[in-house]
Each structure stands twice: as structure tokens, then as C-alpha cells.
Design an enzyme around this catalytic site. Structure first.
Site, PDB file in Angstrom:
ATOM      1  N   ASP A  50      -2.338 -13.297  -8.660  1.00  0.00           N
ATOM      2  CA  ASP A  50      -3.105 -12.043  -8.665  1.00  0.00           C
ATOM      3  C   ASP A  50      -2.920 -11.254  -9.958  1.00  0.00           C
ATOM      4  O   ASP A  50      -2.019 -11.542 -10.766  1.00  0.00           O
ATOM      5  CB  ASP A  50      -2.722 -11.171  -7.449  1.00  0.00           C
ATOM      6  N   ASN A  87       3.727  -5.024   4.303  1.00  0.00           N
ATOM      7  CA  ASN A  87       2.668  -5.088   5.328  1.00  0.00           C
ATOM      8  C   ASN A  87       2.228  -6.527   5.603  1.00  0.00           C
ATOM      9  O   ASN A  87       1.229  -6.746   6.276  1.00  0.00           O
ATOM     10  CB  ASN A  87       1.461  -4.232   4.916  1.00  0.00           C
ATOM     11  N   GLU A  96      -4.564  -8.414   1.686  1.00  0.00           N
ATOM     12  CA  GLU A  96      -4.081  -7.351   2.562  1.00  0.00           C
ATOM     13  C   GLU A  96      -4.447  -7.668   4.014  1.00  0.00           C
ATOM     14  O   GLU A  96      -5.325  -8.504   4.274  1.00  0.00           O
ATOM     15  CB  GLU A  96      -4.719  -6.017   2.136  1.00  0.00           C
ATOM     16  N   HIS A 144       1.253  -8.769   3.278  1.00  0.00           N
ATOM     17  CA  HIS A 144       0.282  -9.385   2.352  1.00  0.00           C
ATOM     18  C   HIS A 144       0.918 -10.545   1.591  1.00  0.00           C
ATOM     19  O   HIS A 144       2.114 -10.528   1.305  1.00  0.00           O
ATOM     20  CB  HIS A 144      -0.359  -8.355   1.402  1.00  0.00           C
TER      21      HIS A 144
HETATM   22  C1  F6R Z   1       2.757 -10.639  -6.572  1.00  0.00           C
HETATM   23  C2  F6R Z   1       2.292 -10.820  -5.201  1.00  0.00           C
HETATM   24  C3  F6R Z   1       2.728  -9.922  -4.102  1.00  0.00           C
HETATM   25  C4  F6R Z   1       4.254  -9.725  -4.082  1.00  0.00           C
HETATM   26  C5  F6R Z   1       4.634  -8.783  -2.947  1.00  0.00           C
HETATM   27  C6  F6R Z   1       6.134  -8.537  -2.895  1.00  0.00           C
HETATM   28  O1  F6R Z   1       2.195 -11.598  -7.425  1.00  0.00           O
HETATM   29  O2  F6R Z   1       1.512 -11.688  -4.987  1.00  0.00           O
HETATM   30  O3  F6R Z   1       2.323 -10.479  -2.867  1.00  0.00           O
HETATM   31  O4  F6R Z   1       4.878 -10.963  -3.913  1.00  0.00           O
HETATM   32  O5  F6R Z   1       3.966  -7.564  -3.095  1.00  0.00           O
HETATM   33  O6  F6R Z   1       6.540  -7.863  -4.046  1.00  0.00           O
HETATM   34  P1  F6R Z   1       8.087  -7.605  -4.343  1.00  0.00           P
HETATM   35  O7  F6R Z   1       8.699  -8.922  -4.628  1.00  0.00           O
HETATM   36  O8  F6R Z   1       8.092  -6.692  -5.545  1.00  0.00           O
HETATM   37  O9  F6R Z   1       8.645  -6.976  -3.105  1.00  0.00           O
END
Ligand code: F6R
Length: 248
Positions: free
Chosen positions: A65, A134, A141, A136
């Protein structure tokens, strides 16, 4: 599918070895990569083993992403993150790395091209995932259809709040992102999701209890034939013991 390691560092070491082995076995493998705090120790560990790195010249990477509206050189863009934490140190050529371009004037075309590029490359051999509080995965989402390909997503209030910690002011936090779709992720031949820390414990509890349901995007992994979830003891703390496989 829930594997508990003694620490985030133990997960990072295990994953670093796993990635090296994947590349040794298939030098032209296609890796799906993630960003975020959870991945920092993983990439740091991989770099510690740089001398043991096999030939990386045929490797191709595809990130999950990117924020819309942040140029690649913005310190909070995922492009910048990947260069800082991994790509620059591994000396990968630009042609080997792929991230969605959140600055593209035709976002719809960019999304279609991104999924098509992955498919044309033969699909992903491996996808690394973190998870939002959440549920994702990528930036898919809650409510994202399981058959989605790369698309533009409006970030949820929960995600904006969680990720605004990286920005000087919450106002700078982008409201939209491009994310690989759930189908792109599910098409990977192997998937490992990593969750560490007490703040992910309730998410893991909900994931454990949820059937495969778009309301909890990570639950889709229950339908994948080769998916595992790696946890540290804090993230596993609300799961029943019988659900866990402890890795020494
Ligand atoms: C990032 C991504 C997100 C993160 C998620 C957790 O490329 O795809 O799904 O893996 O938001 O983020 P952290 O590791 O910062 O808690």
C-alpha cells in the site's frame, strides 16, 4: 494458525531466515512486503544477515500500500520507509521494487496496473502482513470485499488515529490510500501475518473468534491454504492456550 514466539525479535529472526531461504530456493521469487512499526525489527534482522544474503538480482518486491498525496520522498510515505529500512541497504534496483504510486493523476488506472503487474509477474510467492487494530490487512479496512483487487480506500477514523502518531500533526495524515486488494493478498502462495504488542491482543482475540468475514479483514486468512499468524506473548495474551502453538 497462531504461532507464539518468545519476543518480537525472535519473530524477526525467524522471518529473516525464512525470507533468505525463500530467495535461496527461488532467486526470482516475488515477495509481497508490508510497512509499519511491526516490520521494522524484521527488516533490521534481515539486514543483519546481509552477508548471508543470496543473489538478489532477480528478486522482485511488491508493497501492499501507499498513501495518496505523499510523494516518494516524503518521510512518511511507504516508499520512503521501504528505502530507509530495506531497499537502499540491499542495493535493489528500481526495476525490482514495486509500490503503488499515490501521486498518480489517474488513480483508477494505477490500481488496475498494479494488480495486473503482480499477476503478470506470476503472482506472489510470499506475502508479509501486519494488521491494524481494526483488523485491516494492507489498507483493506473492515467491509472491504474479499474479491477486491488493488483499489483506492478511504482510511477509517480508527486507522487515521492509529497512524497519525507518525505525523507531526494529525492534520497531515492522509485520508486515502491505495491498497492491494484482499484477492491479491489471498492469491499469494504463502502468507504470514505478524502482530506484536499488547495493543494488538484484543484484535487477535476478535480474529480468533471471527469466522471469515469482511467485517474483520484479517479473518480471510482462515480461508487460505498456507497462512500463519506470528505473535509475541503480549499479542497472544487474550487467546486461549489451546489455540496456540509455541515456538521456542
Ligand atoms: C502497512 C500495512 C498496514 C500495517 C498495519 C499495522 O503496509 O499494510 O496494514 O501493517 O497498519 O501497522 P503497525 O505495524 O504500525 O502496527
Amino acid at each position: 494458525m497462531f504461532f507464539v514466539f518468545p519476543s518480537p525479535d525472535a519473530i524477526a529472526e525467524h522471518l529473516a531466515q525464512h525470507l533468505l531461504e525463500l530467495i535461496r530456493n527461488k532467486p526470482d521469487c516475488r515477495l509481497g512486503l508490508a510497512t509499519g512499526s511491526t516490520m521494522e525489527p524484521v527488516y533490521a534482522r534481515l539486514l543483519q544477515h546481509k552477508d548471508a544474503c543470496p543473489d538478489l538480482s532477480q528478486l522482485r518486491t511488491f508493497n501492499l500500500d501507499e498513501y495518496i498525496g505523499l510523494p516518494a520522498k516524503h518521510p512518511q510515505s511507504y516508499h520512503y520507509y521501504m528505502c530507509q529500512h530495506l531497499f537502499n541497504h540491499l542495493g535493489l534496483d528500481k526495476t525490482q521494487i514495486n509500490l503503488p504510486n499515490g501521486m498518480c493523476s489517474n488513480l483508477e488506472q494505477e490500481c488496475a496496473n498494479y494488480s495486473a503487474t503482480i499477476a503478470k509477474a506470476g503472482g506472489l510467492d510470499f506475502q508479509l502482513l501486519g494488521v491494524g487494530t481494526n483488523g485491516h490487512i494492507g489498507f483493506n479496512e473492515p467491509g472491504t470485499p474479499f474479491d477486491s483487487l488493488t483499489h483506492v480506500i478511504e482510511l477509517s477514523a480508527n486507522t487515521r488515529l492509529d497512524n497519525s502518531r507518525f505525523f507531526d500533526s494529525p492534520k497531515e495524515m492522509p485520508t486515502h490510500a491505495i491498497t492491494m486488494g484482499i484477492k491479491d493478498i489471498m492469491d499469494a502462495r504463502e502468507v504470514i501475518l505478524v502482530a506484536t504488542g499488547e495493543h494488538k491482543a484484543e484484535t487477535m482475540n476478535l480474529l480468533y473468534r471471527s469466522p471469515a468475514d469482511p467485517a474483520m479483514p484479517a479473518s480471510v486468512l482462515k480461508l487460505h491454504p498456507n497462512a500463519r499468524i506470528y505473535l509475541d506473548p503480549a499479542a497472544a495474551s487474550r487467546l486461549p492456550e489451546e489455540a496456540l502453538y509455541h515456538v521456542e
